[in-house]
Scaffold this motif. Structure first.
Motif, PDB file in Angstrom:
ATOM      1  N   MET A  83       0.845  -1.185   0.000  1.00 45.53           N
ATOM      2  CA  MET A  83       0.000   0.000   0.000  1.00 45.53           C
ATOM      3  C   MET A  83       0.882   1.236   0.000  1.00 45.53           C
ATOM      4  SD  MET A  83      -2.863   1.309  -0.363  1.00 45.53           S
ATOM      5  CE  MET A  83      -3.755  -0.251  -0.438  1.00 45.53           C
ATOM      6  N   ILE A  84       0.325   2.356  -0.437  1.00 45.77           N
ATOM      7  CA  ILE A  84       1.063   3.616  -0.501  1.00 45.77           C
ATOM      8  C   ILE A  84       0.436   4.643   0.435  1.00 45.77           C
ATOM      9  CG2 ILE A  84       1.793   3.234  -2.881  1.00 45.77           C
ATOM     10  CD1 ILE A  84      -0.335   5.362  -3.684  1.00 45.77           C
ATOM     11  N   ARG A  85       1.236   5.618   0.804  1.00 45.15           N
ATOM     12  CA  ARG A  85       0.770   6.815   1.505  1.00 45.15           C
ATOM     13  C   ARG A  85       1.449   8.014   0.861  1.00 45.15           C
ATOM     14  NH1 ARG A  85      -2.126   3.553   3.207  1.00 45.15           N
ATOM     15  NH2 ARG A  85      -2.871   3.192   5.351  1.00 45.15           N
ATOM     16  N   PRO A  86       0.734   9.090   0.571  1.00 50.65           N
ATOM     17  CA  PRO A  86      -0.714   9.216   0.706  1.00 50.65           C
ATOM     18  C   PRO A  86      -1.416   8.459  -0.413  1.00 50.65           C
ATOM     19  CG  PRO A  86       0.177  11.173  -0.328  1.00 50.65           C
ATOM     20  CD  PRO A  86       1.366  10.323   0.033  1.00 50.65           C
ATOM     21  N   ARG A  87      -2.675   8.126  -0.183  1.00 50.35           N
ATOM     22  CA  ARG A  87      -3.393   7.328  -1.169  1.00 50.35           C
ATOM     23  C   ARG A  87      -4.193   8.178  -2.146  1.00 50.35           C
ATOM     24  NH1 ARG A  87      -6.365   2.565   2.093  1.00 50.35           N
ATOM     25  NH2 ARG A  87      -7.043   4.346   3.315  1.00 50.35           N
ATOM     26  N   GLY A  88      -4.761   9.273  -1.672  1.00 44.02           N
ATOM     27  CA  GLY A  88      -5.648  10.044  -2.522  1.00 44.02           C
ATOM     28  C   GLY A  88      -6.927   9.262  -2.782  1.00 44.02           C
ATOM     29  N   CYS A 177       7.098  12.800  -2.989  1.00 46.08           N
ATOM     30  CA  CYS A 177       7.491  11.552  -2.329  1.00 46.08           C
ATOM     31  C   CYS A 177       6.257  10.684  -2.094  1.00 46.08           C
ATOM     32  CB  CYS A 177       8.145  11.834  -0.976  1.00 46.08           C
ATOM     33  SG  CYS A 177       9.756  12.620  -1.090  1.00 46.08           S
ATOM     34  N   ILE A 178       6.431   9.390  -2.297  1.00 42.28           N
ATOM     35  CA  ILE A 178       5.400   8.392  -2.016  1.00 42.28           C
ATOM     36  C   ILE A 178       5.992   7.380  -1.048  1.00 42.28           C
ATOM     37  CG2 ILE A 178       3.819   6.682  -2.984  1.00 42.28           C
ATOM     38  CD1 ILE A 178       3.289   9.466  -3.999  1.00 42.28           C
ATOM     39  N   LEU A 179       5.256   7.051   0.006  1.00 38.99           N
ATOM     40  CA  LEU A 179       5.702   6.044   0.959  1.00 38.99           C
ATOM     41  C   LEU A 179       5.034   4.713   0.644  1.00 38.99           C
ATOM     42  CD1 LEU A 179       5.565   8.035   4.326  1.00 38.99           C
ATOM     43  CD2 LEU A 179       7.417   7.896   2.648  1.00 38.99           C
ATOM     44  N   ILE A 180       5.807   3.649   0.725  1.00 38.22           N
ATOM     45  CA  ILE A 180       5.304   2.308   0.432  1.00 38.22           C
ATOM     46  C   ILE A 180       5.512   1.418   1.648  1.00 38.22           C
ATOM     47  CG2 ILE A 180       5.565   0.269  -1.031  1.00 38.22           C
ATOM     48  CD1 ILE A 180       6.574   2.125  -3.230  1.00 38.22           C
ATOM     49  N   LYS A 181       4.475   0.677   1.992  1.00 35.70           N
ATOM     50  CA  LYS A 181       4.591  -0.292   3.084  1.00 35.70           C
ATOM     51  C   LYS A 181       4.089  -1.646   2.611  1.00 35.70           C
ATOM     52  CE  LYS A 181       0.154   0.838   5.331  1.00 35.70           C
ATOM     53  NZ  LYS A 181      -0.428  -0.515   5.446  1.00 35.70           N
ATOM     54  N   MET A 182       4.683  -2.692   3.163  1.00 33.77           N
ATOM     55  CA  MET A 182       4.288  -4.057   2.843  1.00 33.77           C
ATOM     56  C   MET A 182       3.364  -4.550   3.947  1.00 33.77           C
ATOM     57  SD  MET A 182       6.750  -7.180   1.635  1.00 33.77           S
ATOM     58  CE  MET A 182       7.812  -7.079   3.094  1.00 33.77           C
ATOM     59  N   ASN A 183       2.261  -5.169   3.578  1.00 31.14           N
ATOM     60  CA  ASN A 183       1.296  -5.627   4.567  1.00 31.14           C
ATOM     61  C   ASN A 183       1.920  -6.606   5.554  1.00 31.14           C
ATOM     62  OD1 ASN A 183      -0.543  -4.071   3.229  1.00 31.14           O
ATOM     63  ND2 ASN A 183      -1.676  -5.777   2.316  1.00 31.14           N
ATOM     64  N   ARG A 184       1.463  -6.533   6.795  1.00 37.71           N
ATOM     65  CA  ARG A 184       2.010  -7.392   7.847  1.00 37.71           C
ATOM     66  C   ARG A 184       1.501  -8.823   7.706  1.00 37.71           C
ATOM     67  NH1 ARG A 184       1.129  -3.567  13.212  1.00 37.71           N
ATOM     68  NH2 ARG A 184       1.896  -1.615  12.301  1.00 37.71           N
ATOM     69  N   CYS A 261       4.505  -0.378  -8.433  1.00 43.86           N
ATOM     70  CA  CYS A 261       5.656  -0.688  -7.588  1.00 43.86           C
ATOM     71  C   CYS A 261       5.556  -2.137  -7.140  1.00 43.86           C
ATOM     72  CB  CYS A 261       5.705   0.233  -6.372  1.00 43.86           C
ATOM     73  SG  CYS A 261       5.866   1.993  -6.778  1.00 43.86           S
ATOM     74  N   LYS A 262       6.664  -2.863  -7.204  1.00 46.22           N
ATOM     75  CA  LYS A 262       6.669  -4.283  -6.894  1.00 46.22           C
ATOM     76  C   LYS A 262       7.703  -4.599  -5.813  1.00 46.22           C
ATOM     77  CE  LYS A 262       5.351  -5.732 -11.586  1.00 46.22           C
ATOM     78  NZ  LYS A 262       5.736  -6.580 -12.746  1.00 46.22           N
ATOM     79  N   ARG A 280       2.445  -6.058  -5.109  1.00 45.46           N
ATOM     80  CA  ARG A 280       2.526  -4.862  -5.944  1.00 45.46           C
ATOM     81  C   ARG A 280       1.466  -3.850  -5.515  1.00 45.46           C
ATOM     82  NH1 ARG A 280       0.978  -7.232 -11.675  1.00 45.46           N
ATOM     83  NH2 ARG A 280       0.708  -9.245 -10.702  1.00 45.46           N
ATOM     84  N   VAL A 281       1.665  -2.632  -5.922  1.00 44.11           N
ATOM     85  CA  VAL A 281       0.660  -1.598  -5.724  1.00 44.11           C
ATOM     86  C   VAL A 281       0.719  -0.683  -6.941  1.00 44.11           C
ATOM     87  CG1 VAL A 281       2.246  -0.122  -4.404  1.00 44.11           C
ATOM     88  CG2 VAL A 281      -0.227   0.184  -4.177  1.00 44.11           C
ATOM     89  N   ALA A 282      -0.442  -0.329  -7.452  1.00 39.40           N
ATOM     90  CA  ALA A 282      -0.527   0.505  -8.649  1.00 39.40           C
ATOM     91  C   ALA A 282      -1.305   1.781  -8.321  1.00 39.40           C
ATOM     92  CB  ALA A 282      -1.195  -0.259  -9.790  1.00 39.40           C
ATOM     93  N   PHE A 283      -0.868   2.887  -8.879  1.00 37.47           N
ATOM     94  CA  PHE A 283      -1.552   4.152  -8.653  1.00 37.47           C
ATOM     95  C   PHE A 283      -1.276   5.078  -9.832  1.00 37.47           C
ATOM     96  CE2 PHE A 283       2.635   4.323  -6.794  1.00 37.47           C
ATOM     97  CZ  PHE A 283       3.129   5.568  -7.124  1.00 37.47           C
TER      98      PHE A 283
END
Length: 291
Positions: A83-88, A177-184, A261-262, A280-283
């Motif tokens: 997932m990304i932050r911020p998401r919009g 800047c985009i922040l990316i986190k991997m789900n727990r 992003c992968k 992955r996350v796409a935006f």
């Protein structure tokens, strides 16, 4: 009572219903005597008490198999989500550089999200761990090693995307800047042989050529091994999820850019085309130079 072949009168019908509800000769109510009603009510009482007891017993047995700290049965995700932050809205980040109101909400969202990652707070709540190796905290047989400690993730590790040097995270200059986190995932160890998983972002095929330069923080966009394994929210109450920041240094303006992003790791299955959210996350990113 009407004779055979003759229709009953209205009064006879009423009398028949009265006799069905209460027959004074046989002392039957709705066709049953008091003893008959008693037996059938006793049967249903016993039947429903048995069902309730069976349900309670089943729930009790099931609860004995549950662990407050770790799922007894866990469908281990071969590839965790991202997932990304911020998401919009609808995974879109769209703004105009000269229009402060269009990007200020993204800055505020990042400030709020990164507040628990302040270096001072992390020093108080989490450990300073040795990098590039798992922070394993085993239980001692039946004795729980809880609460488990967590490693510090200081927001200054995000450097140009930390909000410390640049309080606007590059949004005002068209280098967001985009922040990316991997789900727990409880118990997941996302790398072997000292190789941490890392993130790579790029434009999708239809938008290739619209991105020229990216910067990743921490260096190489890695999720360091010291933040794993994750032991669960109840066992690891102060866990700080590691982040990767991506700074878009040179992209096309006034154009929609679909980005993906992968996660890359030597023991995580690559993203599957059947699951668009695994690994992955796409935006969509669009930076306008004019309103």
């Amino acid at each position: 009572m009407a004779k055979d072949g003759e229709k009953e009168t209205c009064g006879e019908v009423v009398d028949g219903w009265k006799e069905f509800f209460w027959n004074p000769r046989t002392h039957e109510f709705l066709g049953r005597t008091a003893s008959s009603w008693g037996l059938i009510l006793l049967f249903y009482l016993g039947f429903y008490v048995f069902l309730a007891g069976l349900f309670v017993l089943t729930m009790y047995v099931m609860m004995q198999t549950l662990d407050d700290y770790k799922p007894t049965y866990q469908d281990r995700l071969a590839t965790p989500g991202m997932m990304i932050r911020p998401r919009g809205e609808e995974m879109e980040i769209i703004y105009t550089m000269d229009h402060t109101e269009s990007w200020d909400m993204y800055v505020q969202a990042l400030d709020k999200f990164l507040a628990p990652y302040n270096d001072s707070y992390q020093a108080l709540t989490n450990d300073e761990c040795a990098p590039d190796r798992y922070y394993v905290q085993e239980d001692s047989g039946e004795v729980r090693n809880n609460p488990k400690r967590s490693c510090q993730f200081n927001r200054t590790l995000l450097e140009e995307c930390s909000g410390v040097k640049d309080r606007y995270y590059g949004y005002n200059t068209g280098k967001p800047c985009i922040l990316i986190k991997m789900n727990r995932v409880i118990g997941m160890v996302p790398g072997i042989h000292g190789q941490s998983p890392y993130v790579r972002c790029d434009a999708k095929k239809e938008d290739s050529g619209k991105i020229w330069e990216l910067a990743y923080y921490p260096p190489n966009g890695t999720f360091n091994l010291m933040y794993y394994p994750y032991y669960g929210k109840k066992a690891q109450v102060n866990y700080s999820q590691p982040l990767v920041a991506v700074k878009f240094l040179n992209v096309s303006y006034d154009a929609d850019i679909n980005i993906e992003c992968k996660i890359n790791a030597n023991n995580i299955a690559p993203p599957s085309e059947r699951d668009k959210f695994a690994g992955r996350v796409a935006f969509k990113l669009r930076i306008n130079t004019r309103v």
